[in-house]
Structures are given as structure tokens and as C-alpha cells.
Write an enzyme that holds these catalytic residues in place. Sequence first.
Site, PDB file in Angstrom:
ATOM      1  N   GLU A 139      -1.044  -1.085  -5.067  1.00 17.87           N
ATOM      2  CA  GLU A 139      -2.517  -0.194  -5.425  1.00 17.87           C
ATOM      3  C   GLU A 139      -2.327   0.477  -6.636  1.00 17.87           C
ATOM      4  O   GLU A 139      -1.201   1.213  -6.737  1.00 17.87           O
ATOM      5  CB  GLU A 139      -2.673   0.576  -4.061  1.00 17.87           C
ATOM      6  N   ASP A 179      -2.485   1.152   6.849  1.00 15.17           N
ATOM      7  CA  ASP A 179      -1.673   0.970   5.899  1.00 15.17           C
ATOM      8  C   ASP A 179      -1.102  -0.636   5.584  1.00 15.17           C
ATOM      9  O   ASP A 179      -1.297  -1.126   4.815  1.00 15.17           O
ATOM     10  CB  ASP A 179      -0.394   1.559   5.742  1.00 15.17           C
ATOM     11  N   ASP A 227       0.986  -1.144   0.026  1.00 11.63           N
ATOM     12  CA  ASP A 227      -0.064  -0.025   0.014  1.00 11.63           C
ATOM     13  C   ASP A 227       0.786   1.270   0.054  1.00 11.63           C
ATOM     14  O   ASP A 227       1.538   1.496   0.983  1.00 11.63           O
ATOM     15  CB  ASP A 227      -1.022   0.048   1.276  1.00 11.63           C
TER      16      ASP A 227
END
EC number: 3.1.21.10
Lengths: 179, 179
Positions: B68, B141, B7
Site C-alpha cells: 500500500e 489488515d 498492508d
Amino acid sequence: MRVLGVDPGLTRCGVGVVEGVAGRPLAMLAVGVVRTPADAELGHRLVAIEQGIEEWLDRHRPEVVAVERVFSQHNVSTVMGTAQASAVAMLCAARRGIPVALHTPSEVKAAVTGSGRADKAQVGAMVTRLLRLSAPPKPADAADALALAICHIWRAPAQNRLQQAVAQHALHASKGRPS
Amino acid sequence: MRVLGVDPGLTRCGVGVVEGVAGRPLAMLAVGVVRTPADAELGHRLVAIEQGIEEWLDRHRPEVVAVERVFSQHNVSTVMGTAQASAVAMLCAARRGIPVALHTPSEVKAAVTGSGRADKAQVGAMVTRLLRLSAPPKPADAADALALAICHIWRAPAQNRLQQAVAQHALHASKGRPS
């Protein structure tokens, strides 16, 4: 001062090396473009940009790398690729301990043309004149990379004086602080 | 399949390793965060992220890195840093020949919660349940990185079938083309 200017992009990453000091004629040492195929996977394109930038750093040993500062509000369709390519350029420089300087597009335009809203043709014309070239460098990304390097050489003295003033101030402030 | 989920972020880059195949219970191998100081220079922060990701790749040897997919329309203030951190993660993986997969935030949320508009708490709760953890991974996260890895394991079979179909189609099309 020898500066590598980088106009970041995934498809075309402009690179140009300029040597000189503010107030003296400048010299272009090299200019070019690092290209990656638009149909390649993003990870592979970033690896290709890394290899290209590494070659330019190896060959020209710049003292500073000047990269265009990317803003998220402009050119939404390409801004992510621009940010990613700029990250690779900054990473390559910082890994070698070479200082990275960021300049905005309007700072670059203002430095070389006198106007922050100059168009590409004007920037190309001034780069050609300032570096005493026979024709504007093509593509525009290559000319923009040279403009970034010129901008850095001309702005650096002011930036250094500012940084020294800030450092001096911090030093005096810390001396004045009770221990 | 062993997947490292990333992430991306400059201040906190979530990382999580999950092993498993679709339709079987999943196992978390490790989870954490690569942090860089907000007051450091951007180039140095990117170098720190590179070193952090390299350590995770060395230690866990993932077969795939799932990152991501960053969009420029969201979180304008942090999107450039997110794009730059994601570029470093993709570069590290691609340099080693590890395939990089990108998944959108809504694909990840839909995969783990059934809804593309689930909130952070819901994602954290489902990650905790699916990996049989005693508490949701902190910070968010880290949980998001695990969710990315889970999403990839579950979506990969469908993506592979699609890629095979496209490859088959391209093969037939090229065979049918006059030489």
C-alpha cells in the site's frame, strides 16, 4: 562512547561518527553522506541505503546509533522518504544488537547550540567548533548527523540515570506486589 | 502471476498471497498477519517485521510484492509506523530482485469494489467473494493485503502497456536526439 549519528533521507542520508564522553572534548572519527539517485525505484533506493549504513557499521563499529526522530507534521513532501530511510537505519542497527536512540531536531539543536530553534548555519558552526574542524562539514545533512551523535553523547548520562530510576522503581514495585 | 500483498503496519502487518491473471478466477494461497508487540523498541519491531516478511517470501516465492502506498496526510498518529513498516517490506522484496508495486488505498478499493470510497466491510465482502472464501479474512489488515494483491493482478496488464508505451517513446526520442 562511540556514536554513529544518522540524519535520515532518501536522497542524502547524513552519517557521522563521534567518540567521547560528556564533559570531555569530543573527536570526530568520520563523516559522510549515503546518496541514492532520485530517479531509482523506491525499493532499490532503500537497498542502497541499507548497503551504505552496513558499510558505516562495519567500518566504525559504533556502540550506539542515534537517529533523528521523524514527525509527520513537518515537511509533508519529504517526510515519508525520511521515515522510510530512518526505518532502514534503525533496522540495520537493531539487527546487530546495537542500541538505537532517537532524538528530535529541537533536542539536537538545543544540545549543540543552546537553542531548540537554531538554524542550520548555527548548528554547522557549533559542530565545527565542538569537533575542532577547520570548516563546517558539507552538506548540511553531514553536519546534522554529527550534531545527532554529539547530542546523544551529552544526553546519554541523563537518559541512563532516568532509565535506571525507572528500572529501580519497577523492581521495587514488583517486589512489593503480592505473589 | 503470484502476488504477495502487504498492508503495512507496525502492530499488524497484513500479508496475503493471491495467484491468477486478469479475467480468470483468482486463488488465495495464504493469508496472515505479521505482528509486533507495541511495547517493544522500534528497532526490534522493524527486525521482527523483516523476519516475518522474509518467511513469507521464502515460503511463497511471489513474482511481485504489492504494497500500500502510504500518504502523510492520513492517520497522522500511525502514518510514521506505517511508512517504516512499508520500507521494510519494500527492502526485503527489492533485495531479492522481486519487483515492488505500490497502489493507493483508493486504487485498491476501486479495483475490488468498483468504488474508491468503499468501507472496510465492503472490501472484506468482495475479497471473500472474489477468492471464494467461506468467511471474510480477519483481521481487516489480512483482507486488505489480499485486496492489494487482487488489485495488482487486475491493474498489471494496463500498467505494463503504459510502461511499454513510455519505454517505446523514450527509445524513439533518444534515437531522434542528435548525438
